[in-house]
Design a protein around this motif. Structure first.
Motif, mmCIF file in Angstrom:
data_model
loop_
_atom_site.group_PDB
_atom_site.id
_atom_site.type_symbol
_atom_site.label_atom_id
_atom_site.label_comp_id
_atom_site.label_asym_id
_atom_site.label_seq_id
_atom_site.Cartn_x
_atom_site.Cartn_y
_atom_site.Cartn_z
ATOM 1 N N GLU A 269 0.944 -1.314 -0.100
ATOM 2 C CA GLU A 269 0.164 0.369 0.002
ATOM 3 C C GLU A 269 0.975 1.126 0.002
ATOM 4 N N LEU A 291 -12.013 9.181 -6.863
ATOM 5 C CA LEU A 291 -11.257 7.818 -6.685
ATOM 6 C C LEU A 291 -12.039 6.783 -7.084
ATOM 7 N N ALA A 294 -12.282 6.111 -10.724
ATOM 8 C CA ALA A 294 -11.184 5.796 -11.152
ATOM 9 C C ALA A 294 -10.937 4.438 -10.965
ATOM 10 N N GLN A 295 -12.069 3.586 -10.093
ATOM 11 C CA GLN A 295 -11.969 2.111 -9.693
ATOM 12 C C GLN A 295 -10.734 1.995 -8.816
ATOM 13 N N ILE A 296 -10.596 2.990 -7.716
ATOM 14 C CA ILE A 296 -9.569 2.813 -6.976
ATOM 15 C C ILE A 296 -10.099 2.429 -5.605
ATOM 16 N N ASN A 297 -9.829 1.256 -4.991
ATOM 17 C CA ASN A 297 -10.119 0.772 -3.574
ATOM 18 C C ASN A 297 -9.416 1.696 -2.521
ATOM 19 N N ILE A 298 -10.002 2.265 -1.721
ATOM 20 C CA ILE A 298 -9.277 3.002 -0.548
ATOM 21 C C ILE A 298 -9.450 2.011 0.662
ATOM 22 N N LEU A 319 -4.129 3.234 -0.279
ATOM 23 C CA LEU A 319 -4.632 2.543 -1.256
ATOM 24 C C LEU A 319 -3.716 1.626 -1.854
ATOM 25 N N ASP A 323 -1.937 1.682 -7.921
ATOM 26 C CA ASP A 323 -3.210 2.473 -8.021
ATOM 27 C C ASP A 323 -2.396 4.084 -7.932
ATOM 28 N N THR A 326 -2.488 6.651 -10.555
ATOM 29 C CA THR A 326 -3.762 7.035 -11.106
ATOM 30 C C THR A 326 -4.313 7.911 -10.231
ATOM 31 N N ALA A 327 -4.248 7.357 -8.958
ATOM 32 C CA ALA A 327 -4.752 8.294 -7.835
ATOM 33 C C ALA A 327 -4.410 9.815 -7.575
ATOM 34 N N THR A 330 -5.729 11.651 -10.851
ATOM 35 C CA THR A 330 -7.232 11.748 -10.607
ATOM 36 C C THR A 330 -7.500 12.968 -9.720
#
Ligand code: ADP
Ligand code: ASP
Ligand code: MG
Length: 427
Positions: A269, A291, A294-298, A319, A323, A326-327, A330
């Motif tokens: 992470e 987020l 953008a399909q990001i899991n927090i 995260l 990712d 990308t995060a 974003t």
């Protein structure tokens, strides 16, 4: 005699000798009169090597092409395992995920299995073949594209096949003897668990114990399929993942069973801090909504108390490192709209988690955990809890010491070393 589903991980099929050994194991089950369906991973570190190749030609490979590339890894091992079985005088048929009827959604790189239509597998079984299925892959019902299920996804393929075929047994073969109280690679004194509940295993998998893919445990729990995790390098009984912490039977047993099932760690992470967010209604929602899109899991989230003078606050969250870029882009695109000051990125972090159903009824667990970490000189970053888990973020370099300290503090260390790591690079 029923159907036995087995899964062999990358380290169990790492070279020709390993593949022949696995083939012998599979034919033993067939000889005993069972029908056998096997999900295989790519050989050794093939998936990582393919990823390196992709990154060598492009820093951001298109997700569709990445899935086309990565699924080749499992196609190689499925065909080789089938060949090795034929060589032993048995007939085997290999199938890609798509041929095997593994239907997924259309999210490349982390597709979810929606359904399994195992018609071809069933006819191959009826014709007397041993069936080998390429793990970690499926086909999108929507787009008709080939998808992958996320790293470690062959575990999920195996459980989904076991559910669809109504198998008697689902065995996950790996390079350690089962699920241990901590990763045997960093805690040699870890103990093998004979049994662990779905909930505890879910928390362990979600917290980095990669011995089982998280989705595989979710699937098994939903369909109530016991999983037997064991080594392909030994004949020992492994760990059975089954039952709920709510089961009356388990509650009785847990009177004597340890309060803590294990300690998990995760080095995959990163942490992002959004500095100087205006403290008004809806800002956090806006940040996390972008987020999510953008399909990001927090994972963990912490918001500081807003400074009275400025009315600004900081929001930090963790995260997947994968990712991270990308995060960051974003969020950067959102800066003018939300009006925050800056973004900080830290990927030198690790997460250490203590997991155990007994936590619900025993006070003082958090204090004991934090004291053990303090005594080991480990500083705590973020903290989060669930009913049966306490997680802390620490500096990446402190992870091993923190895991060992917690393991010892909760009396999990074995008297005699029983944790053997038979193979794999730990990559
Ligand atoms: P495979 O290639 O068979 O899927 P993985 O590397 O994905 O194997 O998972 C097995 C590894 O999981 C072990 O070698 C071990 O280092 C790691 N691991 C992490 N936590 C645990 C745990 N609590 N118990 C057993 N293994 C663990
Ligand atoms: N080969 C894939 C990976 O390395 C899937 C798996 O092994 O389960 O993640
Ligand atoms: Mg795995």
């Amino acid at each position: 005699m029923g159907i036995v589903v087995q899964k062999y991980g990358g380290s169990s099929v790492s070279d020709a000798a390993a593949i022949k050994r696995v083939a012998r194991r599979i034919t033993e089950v067939k000889k005993a009169g069972h029908d056998v369906v096997v999900a295989v991973s790519a050989m050794g570190d093939t998936t990582d090597d393919l990823l390196d190749l992709a990154n060598g030609v492009s820093p951001l490979p298109p997700a569709r092409e990445l899935d086309m590339l990565l699924t080749a890894g499992e196609r190689i091992s499925m065909a080789l395992v089938a060949m090795a079985i034929s060589d032993l005088g048995f007939s085997a048929r290999s199938f890609t995920g798509s041929q095997a009827g593994v239907i997924t959604d259309s999210v490349h790189g982390k597709a979810k299995i929606l359904d399994v239509t195992p018609g071809r597998i069933q006819s191959a079984i009826a014709d007397g073949h041993i069936v080998i299925v390429a793990g970690f892959q499926g086909v999108s019902a929507d787009t008709k594209e080939i998808t992958t299920l996320g790293r470690g996804g062959t575990d999920t393929t195996a459980v989904a096949l076991a559910a669809a075929l109504d198998a008697d047994v689902c065995e996950i073969y790996t390079d350690v003897d089962g699920v241990f109280t901590a990763d045997p690679r960093i805690v040699p004194a870890a103990r093998k668990l004979d049994r662990v509940t779905y909930e505890e295993m879910l928390e362990m998998a979600a917290c980095g114990a990669k011995v089982l893919h998280l989705r595989c445990v979710e699937y098994a729990r939903r369909r109530d399929i016991p999983i037997h995790v064991r080594s392909s390098f030994s004949q020992l009984e492994g760990t059975v993942v089954s039952g709920s912490i709510e089961d009356a039977e388990h509650q009785e047993k847990s009177m004597e069973s340890p309060i803590i099932a294990g300690v998990a760690h995760d080095r995959s992470e990163a942490k992002i801090t959004v500095v100087g967010v205006p403290d008004k209604v809806g800002e956090a929602a806006r940040i996390f909504d972008s987020l999510a899109k953008a399909q990001i899991n927090i994972d963990m989230i912490v918001q500081n108390v807003s400074a009275a003078a400025t009315n600004l606050t900081d929001i930090s969250f963790t995260l997947p490192r994968a990712d991270g870029q990308t995060a960051m882009s974003t969020l950067a695109a959102l800066q003018a709209e939300v009006g925050f000051e800056s973004l900080l990125y830290d990927d030198h972090i690790g997460k250490v988690s203590l997991i155990g159903a007994g936590m619900r009824s025993h006070p003082g667990i958090t204090a004991k955990f934090f004291t053990a970490l303090a005594d080991a000189g480990v500083n705590l970053g973020m903290i989060s809890t669930s009913e049966i888990r306490i997680s802390v973020v620490v500096a990446e370099g402190d992870v091993d010491a923190a895991v060992a300290a917690a393991h010892t503090a909760f009396d999990l260390d074995a008297d005699e070393v029983e944790a053997v790591v038979y193979g794999g690079s730990g990559r």
